[in-house]
Design a protein around this motif. Structure first.
Motif, mmCIF file in Angstrom:
data_model
loop_
_atom_site.group_PDB
_atom_site.id
_atom_site.type_symbol
_atom_site.label_atom_id
_atom_site.label_comp_id
_atom_site.label_asym_id
_atom_site.label_seq_id
_atom_site.Cartn_x
_atom_site.Cartn_y
_atom_site.Cartn_z
ATOM 1 N N GLU A 14 0.827 -1.197 0.000
ATOM 2 C CA GLU A 14 0.000 0.000 0.000
ATOM 3 C C GLU A 14 0.868 1.256 0.000
ATOM 4 O O GLU A 14 0.520 2.257 -0.589
ATOM 5 C CB GLU A 14 -0.930 -0.004 1.213
ATOM 6 C CG GLU A 14 -2.033 -1.032 1.095
ATOM 7 C CD GLU A 14 -2.879 -1.134 2.337
ATOM 8 O OE1 GLU A 14 -2.790 -0.250 3.199
ATOM 9 O OE2 GLU A 14 -3.619 -2.114 2.441
ATOM 10 N N ARG A 15 2.016 1.207 0.651
ATOM 11 C CA ARG A 15 2.893 2.372 0.691
ATOM 12 C C ARG A 15 3.646 2.569 -0.616
ATOM 13 O O ARG A 15 4.240 3.600 -0.820
ATOM 14 C CB ARG A 15 3.913 2.229 1.821
ATOM 15 C CG ARG A 15 3.318 2.444 3.170
ATOM 16 C CD ARG A 15 4.415 2.540 4.167
ATOM 17 N NE ARG A 15 3.873 2.308 5.484
ATOM 18 C CZ ARG A 15 4.573 1.968 6.521
ATOM 19 N NH1 ARG A 15 5.869 1.790 6.401
ATOM 20 N NH2 ARG A 15 4.007 1.780 7.679
ATOM 21 N N THR A 16 3.654 1.589 -1.455
ATOM 22 C CA THR A 16 4.369 1.735 -2.720
ATOM 23 C C THR A 16 3.466 1.495 -3.919
ATOM 24 O O THR A 16 3.949 1.442 -5.035
ATOM 25 C CB THR A 16 5.569 0.766 -2.781
ATOM 26 O OG1 THR A 16 5.093 -0.563 -2.627
ATOM 27 C CG2 THR A 16 6.597 1.084 -1.722
ATOM 28 N N TRP A 19 -1.665 4.261 -5.987
ATOM 29 C CA TRP A 19 -2.392 5.335 -5.298
ATOM 30 C C TRP A 19 -1.494 6.059 -4.306
ATOM 31 O O TRP A 19 -1.594 7.263 -4.135
ATOM 32 C CB TRP A 19 -3.636 4.788 -4.606
ATOM 33 C CG TRP A 19 -4.647 4.321 -5.601
ATOM 34 C CD1 TRP A 19 -5.058 3.044 -5.824
ATOM 35 C CD2 TRP A 19 -5.330 5.130 -6.565
ATOM 36 N NE1 TRP A 19 -5.954 3.001 -6.858
ATOM 37 C CE2 TRP A 19 -6.141 4.276 -7.329
ATOM 38 C CE3 TRP A 19 -5.337 6.476 -6.867
ATOM 39 C CZ2 TRP A 19 -6.944 4.730 -8.361
ATOM 40 C CZ3 TRP A 19 -6.140 6.931 -7.900
ATOM 41 C CH2 TRP A 19 -6.932 6.061 -8.634
ATOM 42 N N TRP A 20 -0.597 5.311 -3.671
ATOM 43 C CA TRP A 20 0.341 5.948 -2.745
ATOM 44 C C TRP A 20 1.245 6.919 -3.499
ATOM 45 O O TRP A 20 1.459 8.044 -3.086
ATOM 46 C CB TRP A 20 1.181 4.874 -2.039
ATOM 47 C CG TRP A 20 2.147 5.455 -1.037
ATOM 48 C CD1 TRP A 20 1.884 5.798 0.240
ATOM 49 C CD2 TRP A 20 3.526 5.763 -1.257
ATOM 50 N NE1 TRP A 20 3.006 6.301 0.848
ATOM 51 C CE2 TRP A 20 4.038 6.285 -0.065
ATOM 52 C CE3 TRP A 20 4.379 5.641 -2.353
ATOM 53 C CZ2 TRP A 20 5.345 6.698 0.078
ATOM 54 C CZ3 TRP A 20 5.699 6.050 -2.208
ATOM 55 C CH2 TRP A 20 6.154 6.560 -1.000
ATOM 56 N N TRP A 21 1.761 6.480 -4.672
ATOM 57 C CA TRP A 21 2.625 7.337 -5.467
ATOM 58 C C TRP A 21 1.859 8.543 -6.009
ATOM 59 O O TRP A 21 2.391 9.660 -6.046
ATOM 60 C CB TRP A 21 3.266 6.560 -6.609
ATOM 61 C CG TRP A 21 4.434 5.763 -6.147
ATOM 62 C CD1 TRP A 21 4.513 4.407 -6.000
ATOM 63 C CD2 TRP A 21 5.696 6.275 -5.722
ATOM 64 N NE1 TRP A 21 5.741 4.040 -5.514
ATOM 65 C CE2 TRP A 21 6.499 5.179 -5.333
ATOM 66 C CE3 TRP A 21 6.238 7.551 -5.625
ATOM 67 C CZ2 TRP A 21 7.797 5.320 -4.872
ATOM 68 C CZ3 TRP A 21 7.533 7.690 -5.161
ATOM 69 C CH2 TRP A 21 8.295 6.588 -4.791
ATOM 70 N N GLY A 23 -0.660 10.022 -4.605
ATOM 71 C CA GLY A 23 -0.821 10.912 -3.464
ATOM 72 C C GLY A 23 0.455 11.677 -3.147
ATOM 73 O O GLY A 23 0.429 12.878 -2.854
ATOM 74 N N GLN A 24 1.584 10.992 -3.224
ATOM 75 C CA GLN A 24 2.877 11.635 -2.970
ATOM 76 C C GLN A 24 3.157 12.723 -4.004
ATOM 77 O O GLN A 24 3.543 13.838 -3.666
ATOM 78 C CB GLN A 24 4.011 10.598 -2.973
ATOM 79 C CG GLN A 24 3.989 9.651 -1.810
ATOM 80 C CD GLN A 24 4.240 10.379 -0.506
ATOM 81 O OE1 GLN A 24 5.206 11.097 -0.354
ATOM 82 N NE2 GLN A 24 3.335 10.200 0.427
#
Length: 189
Positions: A14-16, A19-21, A23-24
Protein backbone atom coordinates in the motif's frame (compact mmCIF):
# COMPACT_ATOMS: atom_id res chain seq x y z
CA UNK A 1 4.93 -17.12 5.65
CA UNK A 2 3.17 -16.11 8.85
CA UNK A 3 0.06 -13.97 9.16
CA UNK A 4 2.20 -11.12 10.56
CA UNK A 5 4.42 -11.18 7.49
CA UNK A 6 1.41 -11.15 5.16
CA UNK A 7 0.00 -8.09 6.92
CA UNK A 8 3.35 -6.35 6.84
CA UNK A 9 3.74 -7.17 3.14
CA UNK A 10 0.29 -5.78 2.37
CA UNK A 11 1.15 -2.59 4.27
CA UNK A 12 4.35 -2.25 2.29
CA UNK A 13 2.44 -2.75 -0.94
CA UNK A 14 0.00 0.00 0.00
CA UNK A 15 2.89 2.37 0.69
CA UNK A 16 4.37 1.74 -2.72
CA UNK A 17 1.25 1.15 -4.79
CA UNK A 18 0.00 3.39 -7.56
CA UNK A 19 -2.39 5.34 -5.30
CA UNK A 20 0.34 5.95 -2.74
CA UNK A 21 2.62 7.34 -5.47
CA UNK A 22 -0.18 9.47 -6.92
CA UNK A 23 -0.82 10.91 -3.46
CA UNK A 24 2.88 11.64 -2.97
CA UNK A 25 3.23 13.35 -6.34
CA UNK A 26 0.07 15.39 -5.81
CA UNK A 27 1.10 16.50 -2.33
CA UNK A 28 4.54 17.54 -3.59
CA UNK A 29 3.00 19.46 -6.51
CA UNK A 30 0.60 21.32 -4.21
CA UNK A 31 3.41 22.12 -1.78
CA UNK A 32 5.71 23.30 -4.57
CA UNK A 33 2.96 25.45 -6.13
CA UNK A 34 2.08 27.17 -2.85
CA UNK A 35 5.75 27.81 -2.06
CA UNK A 36 6.40 29.15 -5.56
CA UNK A 37 3.42 31.50 -5.34
CA UNK A 38 4.53 32.79 -1.94
CA UNK A 39 8.07 33.27 -3.20
CA UNK A 40 7.02 35.09 -6.36
CA UNK A 41 4.36 37.29 -4.75
CA UNK A 42 5.80 38.02 -1.31
CA UNK A 43 9.30 36.82 -0.45
CA UNK A 44 11.31 37.79 -3.55
CA UNK A 45 9.80 41.29 -3.82
CA UNK A 46 10.29 41.90 -0.09
CA UNK A 47 13.92 40.71 -0.16
CA UNK A 48 14.60 42.78 -3.30
CA UNK A 49 12.99 45.94 -1.92
CA UNK A 50 10.39 45.78 -4.69
CA UNK A 51 6.62 46.26 -4.78
CA UNK A 52 4.08 44.01 -6.50
CA UNK A 53 1.32 45.65 -8.52
CA UNK A 54 -1.54 44.18 -10.54
CA UNK A 55 -2.04 45.30 -14.14
CA UNK A 56 -5.68 46.37 -14.36
CA UNK A 57 -6.03 47.59 -17.96
CA UNK A 58 -5.02 46.45 -21.43
CA UNK A 59 -2.78 49.46 -22.14
CA UNK A 60 0.39 47.31 -22.04
CA UNK A 61 -0.87 44.41 -24.17
CA UNK A 62 0.53 42.03 -25.30
CA UNK A 63 3.56 42.31 -22.96
CA UNK A 64 1.53 42.92 -19.74
CA UNK A 65 -2.13 41.93 -20.18
CA UNK A 66 -4.70 42.59 -17.43
CA UNK A 67 -4.24 40.34 -14.41
CA UNK A 68 -0.46 40.27 -14.69
CA UNK A 69 1.57 40.62 -11.50
CA UNK A 70 4.16 43.36 -12.15
CA UNK A 71 6.98 43.52 -9.61
CA UNK A 72 8.63 46.93 -9.65
CA UNK A 73 12.03 47.64 -8.12
CA UNK A 74 12.94 51.21 -7.06
CA UNK A 75 15.45 52.86 -9.38
CA UNK A 76 17.13 56.23 -9.68
CA UNK A 77 15.12 57.94 -12.46
CA UNK A 78 18.40 58.96 -14.14
CA UNK A 79 19.01 55.26 -14.88
CA UNK A 80 15.79 54.91 -16.90
CA UNK A 81 16.25 54.59 -20.65
CA UNK A 82 13.87 54.76 -23.58
CA UNK A 83 12.15 51.38 -23.89
CA UNK A 84 12.24 50.59 -20.15
CA UNK A 85 8.94 49.69 -18.49
CA UNK A 86 8.42 51.64 -15.29
CA UNK A 87 5.72 52.50 -12.79
CA UNK A 88 4.89 56.10 -11.92
CA UNK A 89 2.37 57.93 -9.77
CA UNK A 90 -0.35 59.76 -11.68
CA UNK A 91 -0.11 62.57 -9.13
CA UNK A 92 2.98 63.01 -7.00
CA UNK A 93 2.40 61.59 -3.52
CA UNK A 94 -0.86 59.85 -4.48
CA UNK A 95 -1.22 56.03 -4.41
CA UNK A 96 -2.64 55.58 -7.93
CA UNK A 97 0.05 54.34 -10.32
CA UNK A 98 0.50 53.46 -13.99
CA UNK A 99 2.97 51.03 -15.52
CA UNK A 100 3.97 52.05 -19.05
CA UNK A 101 7.03 52.12 -21.30
CA UNK A 102 9.37 55.15 -21.44
CA UNK A 103 8.93 56.61 -24.93
CA UNK A 104 10.99 59.80 -24.51
CA UNK A 105 13.23 61.56 -22.01
CA UNK A 106 13.56 65.31 -22.05
CA UNK A 107 13.58 68.43 -19.94
CA UNK A 108 11.01 71.04 -19.02
CA UNK A 109 11.49 74.73 -19.83
CA UNK A 110 12.99 75.10 -16.35
CA UNK A 111 15.61 72.43 -17.15
CA UNK A 112 14.06 69.73 -14.94
CA UNK A 113 14.09 66.16 -16.29
CA UNK A 114 10.80 64.85 -17.66
CA UNK A 115 9.81 61.40 -18.78
CA UNK A 116 7.22 60.62 -21.42
CA UNK A 117 5.49 57.25 -21.08
CA UNK A 118 3.17 55.36 -23.40
CA UNK A 119 1.29 52.09 -23.05
CA UNK A 120 2.28 49.52 -25.69
CA UNK A 121 -1.34 49.28 -26.86
CA UNK A 122 -1.92 53.08 -26.75
CA UNK A 123 -1.38 55.44 -29.68
CA UNK A 124 -0.83 58.59 -27.60
CA UNK A 125 1.75 59.55 -25.00
CA UNK A 126 0.93 60.08 -21.33
CA UNK A 127 1.35 63.46 -19.67
CA UNK A 128 4.99 64.33 -18.82
CA UNK A 129 6.18 62.70 -15.59
CA UNK A 130 8.55 64.27 -13.06
CA UNK A 131 11.38 62.16 -11.53
CA UNK A 132 9.75 62.21 -8.06
CA UNK A 133 6.65 60.49 -9.48
CA UNK A 134 8.60 57.41 -10.63
CA UNK A 135 8.17 54.44 -8.28
CA UNK A 136 10.53 52.06 -10.07
CA UNK A 137 11.41 49.92 -13.05
CA UNK A 138 9.73 46.62 -13.94
CA UNK A 139 11.82 43.82 -12.39
CA UNK A 140 9.69 40.84 -13.46
CA UNK A 141 6.09 39.97 -14.29
CA UNK A 142 3.93 36.86 -14.02
CA UNK A 143 0.70 36.48 -16.04
CA UNK A 144 -2.56 35.89 -14.12
CA UNK A 145 -0.91 36.06 -10.69
CA UNK A 146 -2.07 39.66 -10.35
CA UNK A 147 -5.62 38.39 -9.83
CA UNK A 148 -4.43 36.49 -6.76
CA UNK A 149 -2.43 39.52 -5.61
CA UNK A 150 -5.53 41.73 -5.86
CA UNK A 151 -7.71 39.22 -4.03
CA UNK A 152 -5.40 39.09 -0.99
CA UNK A 153 -4.84 41.93 1.44
CA UNK A 154 -1.41 42.58 2.95
CA UNK A 155 -2.56 40.96 6.19
CA UNK A 156 -3.84 37.89 4.33
CA UNK A 157 -0.50 37.57 2.50
CA UNK A 158 1.34 37.75 5.82
CA UNK A 159 -0.90 35.04 7.30
CA UNK A 160 -0.47 32.91 4.18
CA UNK A 161 3.30 33.14 4.55
CA UNK A 162 3.17 32.12 8.23
CA UNK A 163 0.74 29.27 7.51
CA UNK A 164 2.98 27.97 4.71
CA UNK A 165 6.06 28.18 6.95
CA UNK A 166 4.20 26.40 9.75
CA UNK A 167 2.95 23.78 7.33
CA UNK A 168 6.49 23.11 6.13
CA UNK A 169 7.70 22.72 9.71
CA UNK A 170 4.86 20.32 10.56
CA UNK A 171 5.45 18.38 7.33
CA UNK A 172 9.17 18.12 8.16
CA UNK A 173 8.40 16.88 11.65
CA UNK A 174 5.94 14.28 10.38
CA UNK A 175 8.50 13.03 7.84
CA UNK A 176 11.22 12.94 10.52
CA UNK A 177 9.04 11.04 13.00
CA UNK A 178 7.92 8.60 10.27
CA UNK A 179 11.52 7.87 9.29
CA UNK A 180 12.49 7.46 12.94
CA UNK A 181 9.59 5.02 13.54
CA UNK A 182 10.49 3.02 10.42
CA UNK A 183 14.11 2.77 11.54
CA UNK A 184 13.02 1.63 15.01
CA UNK A 185 10.76 -1.05 13.48
CA UNK A 186 13.62 -2.39 11.36
CA UNK A 187 15.92 -2.44 14.40
CA UNK A 188 13.35 -4.44 16.43
CA UNK A 189 13.03 -7.17 13.76
Amino acid sequence: MTAGNRIRNRGQQERTGIWWWCGQVLSWLVLFTVLALIAIMIVIPKLGGATAFTVLTGSMRPHLPPGTLAVVKPIDPEQLRIGDVATYQLESGEPEVVTHRVSAIGASLGGEAQFIFRGDANNTDDEPVQPEQIRGKLWYSVPYLGYVNSALSIQQRTWLTWIAAGGLIVYSLVMFVGAWRERRRKELR
